[in-house]
Design an enzyme around this catalytic site. Structure first.
Site, PDB file in Angstrom:
ATOM      1  N   GLU A 168      -7.395  23.017  31.555  1.00  0.00           N
ATOM      2  CA  GLU A 168      -6.901  21.643  31.398  1.00  0.00           C
ATOM      3  C   GLU A 168      -6.322  21.488  29.996  1.00  0.00           C
ATOM      4  O   GLU A 168      -6.919  21.942  29.023  1.00  0.00           O
ATOM      5  CB  GLU A 168      -8.033  20.627  31.587  1.00  0.00           C
ATOM      6  CG  GLU A 168      -7.538  19.188  31.408  1.00  0.00           C
ATOM      7  CD  GLU A 168      -8.645  18.153  31.350  1.00  0.00           C
ATOM      8  OE1 GLU A 168      -9.171  17.802  32.423  1.00  0.00           O
ATOM      9  OE2 GLU A 168      -8.977  17.699  30.239  1.00  0.00           O
TER      10      GLU A 168
ATOM     11  N   THR B  79      -3.632  16.245  31.752  1.00  0.00           N
ATOM     12  CA  THR B  79      -4.245  14.914  31.842  1.00  0.00           C
ATOM     13  C   THR B  79      -3.194  13.823  31.677  1.00  0.00           C
ATOM     14  O   THR B  79      -2.053  14.086  31.279  1.00  0.00           O
ATOM     15  CB  THR B  79      -5.338  14.710  30.768  1.00  0.00           C
ATOM     16  OG1 THR B  79      -4.712  14.697  29.495  1.00  0.00           O
ATOM     17  CG2 THR B  79      -6.398  15.784  30.827  1.00  0.00           C
TER      18      THR B  79
ATOM     19  N   HIS C 287      -2.400  15.089  36.544  1.00  0.00           N
ATOM     20  CA  HIS C 287      -3.415  14.042  36.730  1.00  0.00           C
ATOM     21  C   HIS C 287      -2.690  12.706  36.917  1.00  0.00           C
ATOM     22  O   HIS C 287      -1.682  12.451  36.261  1.00  0.00           O
ATOM     23  CB  HIS C 287      -4.323  13.924  35.510  1.00  0.00           C
ATOM     24  CG  HIS C 287      -5.183  15.125  35.274  1.00  0.00           C
ATOM     25  ND1 HIS C 287      -6.407  15.056  34.636  1.00  0.00           N
ATOM     26  CD2 HIS C 287      -5.012  16.437  35.568  1.00  0.00           C
ATOM     27  CE1 HIS C 287      -6.934  16.265  34.569  1.00  0.00           C
ATOM     28  NE2 HIS C 287      -6.108  17.126  35.119  1.00  0.00           N
TER      29      HIS C 287
ATOM     30  N   ARG D 219      -8.841   7.139  39.850  1.00  0.00           N
ATOM     31  CA  ARG D 219      -8.754   5.713  39.591  1.00  0.00           C
ATOM     32  C   ARG D 219      -8.457   5.499  38.107  1.00  0.00           C
ATOM     33  O   ARG D 219      -7.627   4.702  37.730  1.00  0.00           O
ATOM     34  CB  ARG D 219     -10.089   5.027  39.935  1.00  0.00           C
ATOM     35  CG  ARG D 219     -10.033   3.522  39.731  1.00  0.00           C
ATOM     36  CD  ARG D 219     -11.419   2.916  39.593  1.00  0.00           C
ATOM     37  NE  ARG D 219     -12.071   3.301  38.352  1.00  0.00           N
ATOM     38  CZ  ARG D 219     -13.285   2.942  38.015  1.00  0.00           C
ATOM     39  NH1 ARG D 219     -14.012   2.208  38.836  1.00  0.00           N
ATOM     40  NH2 ARG D 219     -13.818   3.318  36.862  1.00  0.00           N
ATOM     41  N   GLY D 220      -9.150   6.261  37.251  1.00  0.00           N
ATOM     42  CA  GLY D 220      -9.038   6.078  35.803  1.00  0.00           C
ATOM     43  C   GLY D 220     -10.078   5.079  35.334  1.00  0.00           C
ATOM     44  O   GLY D 220     -10.664   4.347  36.132  1.00  0.00           O
ATOM     45  N   ASP D 221     -10.319   5.092  34.033  1.00  0.00           N
ATOM     46  CA  ASP D 221     -11.291   4.147  33.470  1.00  0.00           C
ATOM     47  C   ASP D 221     -10.694   2.743  33.429  1.00  0.00           C
ATOM     48  O   ASP D 221      -9.499   2.585  33.206  1.00  0.00           O
ATOM     49  CB  ASP D 221     -11.688   4.573  32.054  1.00  0.00           C
ATOM     50  CG  ASP D 221     -12.653   5.746  32.093  1.00  0.00           C
ATOM     51  OD1 ASP D 221     -13.459   5.818  33.046  1.00  0.00           O
ATOM     52  OD2 ASP D 221     -12.576   6.603  31.200  1.00  0.00           O
TER      53      ASP D 221
ATOM     54  N   TYR E  20     -18.719  14.131  39.848  1.00  0.00           N
ATOM     55  CA  TYR E  20     -19.625  13.974  38.715  1.00  0.00           C
ATOM     56  C   TYR E  20     -21.016  14.518  39.050  1.00  0.00           C
ATOM     57  O   TYR E  20     -21.820  13.801  39.667  1.00  0.00           O
ATOM     58  CB  TYR E  20     -19.704  12.485  38.332  1.00  0.00           C
ATOM     59  CG  TYR E  20     -18.323  11.921  38.064  1.00  0.00           C
ATOM     60  CD1 TYR E  20     -17.805  11.887  36.781  1.00  0.00           C
ATOM     61  CD2 TYR E  20     -17.503  11.489  39.121  1.00  0.00           C
ATOM     62  CE1 TYR E  20     -16.519  11.414  36.541  1.00  0.00           C
ATOM     63  CE2 TYR E  20     -16.221  11.020  38.898  1.00  0.00           C
ATOM     64  CZ  TYR E  20     -15.731  10.985  37.608  1.00  0.00           C
ATOM     65  OH  TYR E  20     -14.449  10.537  37.381  1.00  0.00           O
TER      66      TYR E  20
ATOM     67  N   GLN F 272     -17.430  17.141  17.979  1.00  0.00           N
ATOM     68  CA  GLN F 272     -16.953  17.145  19.371  1.00  0.00           C
ATOM     69  C   GLN F 272     -18.132  16.930  20.330  1.00  0.00           C
ATOM     70  O   GLN F 272     -18.049  16.131  21.269  1.00  0.00           O
ATOM     71  CB  GLN F 272     -16.274  18.493  19.630  1.00  0.00           C
ATOM     72  CG  GLN F 272     -15.801  18.709  21.039  1.00  0.00           C
ATOM     73  CD  GLN F 272     -15.579  20.197  21.332  1.00  0.00           C
ATOM     74  OE1 GLN F 272     -15.892  21.061  20.507  1.00  0.00           O
ATOM     75  NE2 GLN F 272     -15.048  20.492  22.493  1.00  0.00           N
TER      76      GLN F 272
HETATM   77  P1  FAD Z   1     -13.394   6.758  41.782  1.00  0.00           P
HETATM   78  O1  FAD Z   1     -13.518   7.962  42.621  1.00  0.00           O
HETATM   79  O2  FAD Z   1     -12.613   5.619  42.324  1.00  0.00           O
HETATM   80  O3  FAD Z   1     -14.862   6.293  41.406  1.00  0.00           O
HETATM   81  C1  FAD Z   1     -15.094   5.297  40.419  1.00  0.00           C
HETATM   82  C2  FAD Z   1     -16.422   4.589  40.703  1.00  0.00           C
HETATM   83  O4  FAD Z   1     -16.286   3.766  41.869  1.00  0.00           O
HETATM   84  C3  FAD Z   1     -17.571   5.549  41.005  1.00  0.00           C
HETATM   85  O5  FAD Z   1     -18.745   4.984  40.477  1.00  0.00           O
HETATM   86  C4  FAD Z   1     -17.607   5.573  42.526  1.00  0.00           C
HETATM   87  O6  FAD Z   1     -18.899   5.909  43.028  1.00  0.00           O
HETATM   88  C5  FAD Z   1     -17.217   4.142  42.848  1.00  0.00           C
HETATM   89  N1  FAD Z   1     -16.577   4.002  44.158  1.00  0.00           N
HETATM   90  C6  FAD Z   1     -15.658   4.830  44.715  1.00  0.00           C
HETATM   91  N2  FAD Z   1     -15.277   4.355  45.926  1.00  0.00           N
HETATM   92  C7  FAD Z   1     -15.949   3.204  46.124  1.00  0.00           C
HETATM   93  C8  FAD Z   1     -15.991   2.235  47.169  1.00  0.00           C
HETATM   94  N3  FAD Z   1     -15.257   2.381  48.288  1.00  0.00           N
HETATM   95  N4  FAD Z   1     -16.803   1.133  47.044  1.00  0.00           N
HETATM   96  C9  FAD Z   1     -17.555   0.969  45.937  1.00  0.00           C
HETATM   97  N5  FAD Z   1     -17.561   1.855  44.902  1.00  0.00           N
HETATM   98  C10 FAD Z   1     -16.773   2.952  44.999  1.00  0.00           C
HETATM   99  N6  FAD Z   1      -9.139   9.767  33.295  1.00  0.00           N
HETATM  100  C11 FAD Z   1      -7.878   9.490  32.868  1.00  0.00           C
HETATM  101  O7  FAD Z   1      -7.573   8.353  32.507  1.00  0.00           O
HETATM  102  N7  FAD Z   1      -6.928  10.491  32.803  1.00  0.00           N
HETATM  103  C12 FAD Z   1      -7.177  11.763  33.203  1.00  0.00           C
HETATM  104  O8  FAD Z   1      -6.294  12.622  33.133  1.00  0.00           O
HETATM  105  C13 FAD Z   1      -8.491  12.076  33.687  1.00  0.00           C
HETATM  106  N8  FAD Z   1      -8.801  13.320  34.126  1.00  0.00           N
HETATM  107  C14 FAD Z   1     -10.045  13.568  34.653  1.00  0.00           C
HETATM  108  C15 FAD Z   1     -10.329  14.843  35.170  1.00  0.00           C
HETATM  109  C16 FAD Z   1     -11.587  15.120  35.711  1.00  0.00           C
HETATM  110  C17 FAD Z   1     -11.847  16.487  36.281  1.00  0.00           C
HETATM  111  C18 FAD Z   1     -12.597  14.113  35.730  1.00  0.00           C
HETATM  112  C19 FAD Z   1     -13.951  14.408  36.289  1.00  0.00           C
HETATM  113  C20 FAD Z   1     -12.321  12.842  35.216  1.00  0.00           C
HETATM  114  C21 FAD Z   1     -11.062  12.547  34.685  1.00  0.00           C
HETATM  115  N9  FAD Z   1     -10.732  11.279  34.188  1.00  0.00           N
HETATM  116  C22 FAD Z   1      -9.463  11.007  33.712  1.00  0.00           C
HETATM  117  C23 FAD Z   1     -11.771  10.225  34.090  1.00  0.00           C
HETATM  118  C24 FAD Z   1     -11.788   9.282  35.305  1.00  0.00           C
HETATM  119  O9  FAD Z   1     -10.565   8.593  35.387  1.00  0.00           O
HETATM  120  C25 FAD Z   1     -12.942   8.292  35.118  1.00  0.00           C
HETATM  121  O10 FAD Z   1     -14.169   8.949  35.236  1.00  0.00           O
HETATM  122  C26 FAD Z   1     -12.918   7.046  35.992  1.00  0.00           C
HETATM  123  O11 FAD Z   1     -13.910   6.151  35.522  1.00  0.00           O
HETATM  124  C27 FAD Z   1     -13.201   7.282  37.466  1.00  0.00           C
HETATM  125  O12 FAD Z   1     -12.138   7.845  38.114  1.00  0.00           O
HETATM  126  P2  FAD Z   1     -12.347   8.441  39.610  1.00  0.00           P
HETATM  127  O13 FAD Z   1     -11.059   8.903  40.070  1.00  0.00           O
HETATM  128  O14 FAD Z   1     -13.492   9.388  39.626  1.00  0.00           O
HETATM  129  O15 FAD Z   1     -12.767   7.079  40.347  1.00  0.00           O
END
Ligand code: FAD
Length: 285
Positions: free
Chosen positions: A8, A39, A69, A99-101, A136, A203
């Site tokens: 990555e 990313t 991403h 989804r993103g943060d 996660y 870090q």
């Molecule tokens: P989701 O899968 O949508 O999950 C988010 C939360 O919602 C979880 O708690 C889940 O349990 C809950 N949830 C999901 N579906 C439902 C539902 N139907 N009803 C109720 N709750 C639900 N962030 C960036 O901004 N840019 C990046 O490039 C980036 N790269 C990443 C790469 C990896 C490998 C990982 C592990 C994370 C990365 N992230 C990145 C961080 C990520 O965007 C955050 O962790 C974010 O908070 C969650 O994104 P997600 O896609 O996992 O969300």
């Protein structure tokens, strides 16, 4: 069984940083990774100038498969459709759908509330894309418990997610427990283990703050003992990551996804010490 090796990288904020990254990418190319993922910042308006530009360079100049991403909480359907079209034109057909943060000062758009909404949308309008999702081993920080987190993950897979990449972790046993929970929930797509080699104390402390990651006793001891010796800390941090990878490969992990922090030297060191263990997929020379 062989395990894949992928890297990555992140697009830097400056022009100088970008040219430095292109040099780093040339070095990573020599290691013949299975793919390099790029990313994408959640609050950047210009995905085209950052993630897409770097992904295009990796795919078309270096001829290395790439995953772009795509965090979509702040995007609308038309914007995602346009980005998919651009990726398609560049020949890039792999996406990490996120989804993103959620940023405290910014209300998200309503088109993609969860990553599963984005995955379903992509698979519906552009099924030629191979879609990965995030997972996660230590539970997403917003999740109440493991059961609901796995249920939501299952939903991602049901709507078309074909591969999962984990958040970084330092305790392999937590990963194995997570893998088992996925298996029991009928999540059978490949799960790539995200490994971050920690090479300095700052870090490591930042990671603990920003992720939900537990630091095992052995790892904490390294941070404590070599607190004032950065060279020894780096050596021990690299050895720790190598030890994790060897254990994972021995347990037939589908793949290792290395969080390189744009550091080619670190990636080369890890590659050099694990290439025979990972075997096959990492082709020498
Ligand atoms: P989701 O899968 O949508 O999950 C988010 C939360 O919602 C979880 O708690 C889940 O349990 C809950 N949830 C999901 N579906 C439902 C539902 N139907 N009803 C109720 N709750 C639900 N962030 C960036 O901004 N840019 C990046 O490039 C980036 N790269 C990443 C790469 C990896 C490998 C990982 C592990 C994370 C990365 N992230 C990145 C961080 C990520 O965007 C955050 O962790 C974010 O908070 C969650 O994104 P997600 O896609 O996992 O969300």
């Amino acid at each position: 069984m062989t395990s894949t090796l992928s890297f990555e990288v992140f697009p830097p904020n400056t022009q100088i940083g970008t040219s430095k990254l292109f040099k780093t990418l040339k070095e990573l190319q020599q290691l013949k990774p299975d793919f390099i993922s790029v990313t994408c910042s959640n609050n950047r308006q210009t995905i085209e100038e950052t993630t897409l530009k770097v992904a295009d360079y990796i795919h078309n100049q270096l001829q290395v498969p790439t995953i772009a991403h795509l965090p979509a909480a702040y995007l609308q359907k038309e914007q995602v459709a346009a980005l998919l079209q651009q990726l398609d034109q560049s020949g890039i057909h792999q996406i990490l759908a996120l989804r993103g943060d959620i940023l405290p000062e910014q209300t998200p758009k309503e088109d993609f509330v969860y990553a599963s909404d984005l995955i379903a949308y992509i698979k519906n309008i552009a099924p030629q894309f191979h879609v990965s999702g995030a997972c996660y081993p230590e539970i997403h920080p917003e999740s109440a418990n493991r059961v609901t987190d796995i249920k939501h993950l299952q939903q991602k897979v049901t709507v078309g997610c074909e591969q999962l990449i984990t958040q970084l972790f330092f305790d392999n046993d937590l990963f194995y427990q997570f893998q088992e929970s996925c298996y029991l929930a009928d999540i059978k797509v490949p799960i790539l283990a995200g490994i971050m080699p920690v090479v300095n104390r700052k870090q490591a402390l930042r990671l603990v703050k920003t992720t939900n990651t537990k630091l095992p006793r052995k790892f904490l001891a390294i941070l404590e003992k070599y607190e004032h010796d950065p060279v020894a800390l780096k050596e021990a941090g690299l050895a720790y990551a190598i030890d994790q990878i060897i254990d994972l490969a021995t347990q037939d992990v589908a793949g290792i996804h290395l969080y390189t922090m744009n550091n080619a030297e670190v990636a080369k060191h890890i590659w050099h010490h694990t290439k025979n263990v990972l075997n096959g997929q990492v082709k020498v020379g």
